[in-house]
Design a protein around this motif. Structure first.
Motif, PDB file in Angstrom:
ATOM      1  N   LYS A 158       0.834  -1.201   0.000  1.00  0.00           N
ATOM      2  CA  LYS A 158       0.000   0.000   0.000  1.00  0.00           C
ATOM      3  C   LYS A 158       0.871   1.255   0.000  1.00  0.00           C
ATOM      4  O   LYS A 158       0.514   2.278   0.575  1.00  0.00           O
ATOM      5  CB  LYS A 158      -0.938   0.033   1.212  1.00  0.00           C
ATOM      6  N   LYS A 159       2.018   1.165  -0.630  1.00  0.00           N
ATOM      7  CA  LYS A 159       2.930   2.305  -0.704  1.00  0.00           C
ATOM      8  C   LYS A 159       3.505   2.363  -2.111  1.00  0.00           C
ATOM      9  O   LYS A 159       3.615   1.336  -2.772  1.00  0.00           O
ATOM     10  CB  LYS A 159       4.094   2.171   0.289  1.00  0.00           C
ATOM     11  N   SER A 160       3.869   3.555  -2.544  1.00  0.00           N
ATOM     12  CA  SER A 160       4.525   3.687  -3.849  1.00  0.00           C
ATOM     13  C   SER A 160       5.868   4.380  -3.712  1.00  0.00           C
ATOM     14  O   SER A 160       6.443   4.845  -4.684  1.00  0.00           O
ATOM     15  CB  SER A 160       3.639   4.486  -4.815  1.00  0.00           C
ATOM     16  N   ASP A 161       6.392   4.450  -2.457  1.00  0.00           N
ATOM     17  CA  ASP A 161       7.657   5.148  -2.241  1.00  0.00           C
ATOM     18  C   ASP A 161       8.704   4.236  -1.619  1.00  0.00           C
ATOM     19  O   ASP A 161       9.644   4.697  -0.991  1.00  0.00           O
ATOM     20  CB  ASP A 161       7.440   6.386  -1.359  1.00  0.00           C
ATOM     21  N   VAL A 162       8.528   2.913  -1.765  1.00  0.00           N
ATOM     22  CA  VAL A 162       9.487   1.966  -1.214  1.00  0.00           C
ATOM     23  C   VAL A 162      10.574   1.704  -2.246  1.00  0.00           C
ATOM     24  O   VAL A 162      10.287   1.371  -3.398  1.00  0.00           O
ATOM     25  CB  VAL A 162       8.791   0.647  -0.818  1.00  0.00           C
ATOM     26  N   GLU A 163      11.811   1.845  -1.825  1.00  0.00           N
ATOM     27  CA  GLU A 163      12.937   1.612  -2.728  1.00  0.00           C
ATOM     28  C   GLU A 163      13.028   0.132  -3.064  1.00  0.00           C
ATOM     29  O   GLU A 163      13.053  -0.730  -2.175  1.00  0.00           O
ATOM     30  CB  GLU A 163      14.226   2.062  -2.061  1.00  0.00           C
ATOM     31  N   ILE A 164      13.060  -0.189  -4.343  1.00  0.00           N
ATOM     32  CA  ILE A 164      13.170  -1.565  -4.803  1.00  0.00           C
ATOM     33  C   ILE A 164      14.530  -1.743  -5.454  1.00  0.00           C
ATOM     34  O   ILE A 164      14.921  -0.957  -6.315  1.00  0.00           O
ATOM     35  CB  ILE A 164      12.044  -1.904  -5.806  1.00  0.00           C
ATOM     36  N   GLY A 165      15.256  -2.757  -5.000  1.00  0.00           N
ATOM     37  CA  GLY A 165      16.607  -2.976  -5.508  1.00  0.00           C
ATOM     38  C   GLY A 165      16.632  -3.958  -6.653  1.00  0.00           C
ATOM     39  O   GLY A 165      15.856  -3.865  -7.604  1.00  0.00           O
ATOM     40  N   GLN A 166      17.501  -4.963  -6.564  1.00  0.00           N
ATOM     41  CA  GLN A 166      17.658  -5.923  -7.649  1.00  0.00           C
ATOM     42  C   GLN A 166      16.460  -6.849  -7.758  1.00  0.00           C
ATOM     43  O   GLN A 166      15.846  -7.219  -6.766  1.00  0.00           O
ATOM     44  CB  GLN A 166      18.920  -6.753  -7.427  1.00  0.00           C
ATOM     45  N   ILE A 167      16.127  -7.207  -8.981  1.00  0.00           N
ATOM     46  CA  ILE A 167      15.056  -8.158  -9.273  1.00  0.00           C
ATOM     47  C   ILE A 167      15.617  -9.226 -10.194  1.00  0.00           C
ATOM     48  O   ILE A 167      16.294  -8.909 -11.184  1.00  0.00           O
ATOM     49  CB  ILE A 167      13.855  -7.454  -9.946  1.00  0.00           C
ATOM     50  N   GLU A 168      15.378 -10.479  -9.857  1.00  0.00           N
ATOM     51  CA  GLU A 168      15.794 -11.595 -10.715  1.00  0.00           C
ATOM     52  C   GLU A 168      14.569 -12.459 -10.989  1.00  0.00           C
ATOM     53  O   GLU A 168      13.985 -13.032 -10.071  1.00  0.00           O
ATOM     54  CB  GLU A 168      16.874 -12.427 -10.038  1.00  0.00           C
ATOM     55  N   ILE A 169      14.160 -12.523 -12.232  1.00  0.00           N
ATOM     56  CA  ILE A 169      13.002 -13.326 -12.635  1.00  0.00           C
ATOM     57  C   ILE A 169      13.511 -14.629 -13.241  1.00  0.00           C
ATOM     58  O   ILE A 169      14.159 -14.621 -14.295  1.00  0.00           O
ATOM     59  CB  ILE A 169      12.128 -12.572 -13.659  1.00  0.00           C
ATOM     60  N   LEU A 170      13.236 -15.735 -12.578  1.00  0.00           N
ATOM     61  CA  LEU A 170      13.650 -17.042 -13.078  1.00  0.00           C
ATOM     62  C   LEU A 170      12.420 -17.799 -13.583  1.00  0.00           C
ATOM     63  O   LEU A 170      11.336 -17.223 -13.687  1.00  0.00           O
ATOM     64  CB  LEU A 170      14.383 -17.804 -11.982  1.00  0.00           C
TER      65      LEU A 170
END
Length: 596
Positions: free
Chosen positions: A483-495
């Motif tokens: 319920k937030k749009s200001d959370v820092e998102i780091g690396q994403i790995e889609i397997l």
């Protein structure tokens, strides 16, 4: 007769357009305006940023508006407050000769009581962000039972930001019989999902190829090592003394760092990010529009709604996660038939990311060499000479001093005088770039496995490619549940059958609670806190806290394999940056610190 008359618009609207300098409709306006005026079909319209989409949907709505009623007849939703404000202002300009038309713009970060008062006075057209719109509906201050038009502007970005639930809530309280209009610069798969869920047999129009880059934009890349990314940005600014650019970063921390470094190095720059108050944002944007700033550093979302003409460059300090976002970025230059340049600063491991972008825009990136000291000094020197040639001399002000000036300079010959004059401002560049190293090429021995940033917590999720997960959908899922749009998102790995993502460790505990009963397309979600093993392989290690429902074995296994898509770098949904600038001079007076 104005060409806008021929599209079926009333004279009051045409007069306002004439005042604004609108000479003829753009291709998307030529198609959309008569379609909306003459038919009740839902509409999907695709055109690049800067081609007049706002006028394409708002002008026909103004034409068909019931001016005798104060009820809200049109709701226009946009992903960011900047874009909502821009749309609202444009519509007010379009209807300035129409009596009894009220437009109210609602968005977070501003006084809600003032917005409520605007709604109570009667607002036939409401422009809003999804979050604030839902808030006003829940307070029973925004009533949508008489809605005739729903406009979803940048709908794909609203989904990426996690606004799906908000969109559902808003559309549930609108009448079944209405015209839904979807306008977008890109056509990802998520737009098909919007059309399927929210629209009935929509007509589709397109001005140019979907997702294509603007014709007048050239696309270039500079291949450098990670440590030379910022020095390369500085050289690009120095070799283009007339630069007027947006520098796009991927995360708040990155935006803050780049903006702070540019300002500290004396560049005429500032940053736009979600932590600024609306008043502060307005000040930054007005400074940039007025060209009191030459460089604006921003994330994708923070820059939405920033409608600026005459940008010379868009610089991708880091490439975006999605090819569609590159289209949004590059479309901000090369507008109105003018030429523009979109630059990507990349390392070796990012080179493959250019291919899907080239496929989307239908153009190839051109490899360029980072300019050297000699080239930069030459450009700056002739920029200085051009300045001298074009300077306006105020005879009345300077004449009283000329006798003394001539006396001081009488022993210096003409050629020597020119050399000394030029050297006053030019010596700093000669000194700074003397012996400047070659920044071209990425010959660093960077590890191919990516270590987890100490500021992030790493999570495992039991969804992967086979579930239809991609970075954009994962970011939306995270935002939607937090319920937030200001959370820092780091690396994403889609397997293939599972994935990994990082979020700001300050929100780790909240994430544990938020995902307790999370679902993704009807499937229970399992998320575990994990750590990346040394060497990039092996089982998930470290202490684990499991949250989410469903069968633990549905996650597809416990090894961090490096097959499939490899790693992505996640983006912050709300931008981020450096608060305020402390220097405002141009490039000629810049302090040249750091690597050359």
């Amino acid at each position: 007769m104005s060409l806008f008359n021929e599209l079926g618009l009333r004279q009051e609207i045409v007069n306002a357009l004439t005042d604004l300098g609108y000479e003829k409709p753009t291709p998307i306006q030529q198609q959309a305006i008569p379609q909306i005026i003459n038919a009740s079909n839902d509409l999907k319209a695709f055109a690049q940023t800067g081609t007049g989409k706002t006028a394409a949907f708002s002008l026909p709505i103004l034409e068909k508006l019931d001016l005798e009623s104060k009820a809200t007849q049109a709701i226009i939703l946009s992903p960011t407050r900047e874009l909502a404000i821009q749309i609202g202002k444009n519509i007010e300009d379009f209807c300035k000769y129409m009596k009894r038309v009220n437009v109210v713009t609602v968005y977070g970060g501003a006084n809600i009581d003032e917005q409520i008062r605007g709604l109570k006075r009667g607002a036939q057209i409401v422009v809003g962000t999804p979050g604030r719109t839902v808030d006003l509906i829940k307070r029973k201050q925004l009533k949508l039972k008489d809605i005739k038009w729903v406009v979803l502007d940048e709908a794909d970005e609203m989904l990426n930001m996690g606004f799906k639930d908000d969109l559902d809530q808003i559309l549930e309280v609108t009448p079944k019989e209405k015209q839904t209009l979807l306008f977008s610069a890109t056509f990802p798969r998520e737009v098909d999902a919007i059309a399927k869920n929210y629209m009935t047999k929509p007509v589709e129009i397109s001005a140019g190829k979907k997702n294509a880059g603007a014709d007048k934009v050239s696309h270039e890349y500079y291949l450098v090592s990670e440590k030379n990314r910022y020095p390369t940005l500085k050289r690009l600014a120095d070799v283009n003394p007339n630069i007027y650019a947006i520098v796009f970063c991927r995360t708040r921390r990155e935006t803050k760092s780049v903006a702070a470094n540019l300002i500290d190095d004396g560049y005429n720059a500032d940053a736009l990010h979600g932590d600024l108050s609306q008043a502060q944002r307005d000040i930054v944007m007005e400074k940039f529009r007025a060209k009191h700033l030459q460089i604006l550093v921003a994330t994708d979302v923070a820059a939405r709604g920033l409608d600026v003409d005459d940008l010379t460059h868009v610089i991708n300090y880091k490439l975006p996660d999605q090819a569609e976002n590159y289209t949004h970025r590059s479309g901000r230059t090369g507008r109105a038939g003018k030429e523009g340049i979109s630059i990507a600063i990349i390392t070796n491991r990012e080179k493959n990311s250019l291919r899907p972008i080239e496929s989307k825009i239908g153009k190839k990136f051109i490899a360029q060499q980072v300019p050297g000291g000699k080239e930069i000094c030459e450009k700056q020197l002739f920029k200085l000479i051009e300045k001298v040639k074009d300077v306006e001399v105020n005879e009345d002000q300077i004449n009283p001093y000329l006798e003394g000036i001539y006396a001081q300079l009488k022993d210096i010959e003409h050629d020597e005088l020119i050399k000394r004059f030029v050297s006053i401002e030019f010596n700093q560049f000669l000194s700074y770039y003397q012996g400047a190293e070659d920044l071209n090429g990425d010959d660093s021995r960077e590890r191919r496995t990516r270590s987890t940033d100490e500021n992030f917590t790493r999570f495992y999720i039991n969804l992967g490619k086979m579930d239809g997960l991609n970075p954009a959908r994962l970011i939306g899922l995270i935002n939607e549940n937090l319920k937030k749009s200001d959370v820092e998102i780091g690396q994403i790995e889609i397997l293939k059958s599972f994935s990994f993502f990082e979020i700001d460790k300050a929100f780790a505990e909240q994430a544990v609670e938020a995902f307790q009963h999370a679902e993704f397309e009807g499937r229970s979600v399992i998320v575990e806190v994990t750590t990346k093993p040394k060497g990039g392989g092996g089982r998930r290690s470290g202490k684990k806290r499991s949250f989410g429902g469903g069968d633990r074995n549905s996650g597809g296994g416990g090894r961090e394999r490096r097959s499939g898509s490899g790693g992505y770098k996640g983006k912050s949904s709300s931008g981020g940056g450096y608060k305020g600038g402390k220097k405002s001079g141009g490039f000629s007076g810049a302090k040249r610190s750091g690597k050359r």
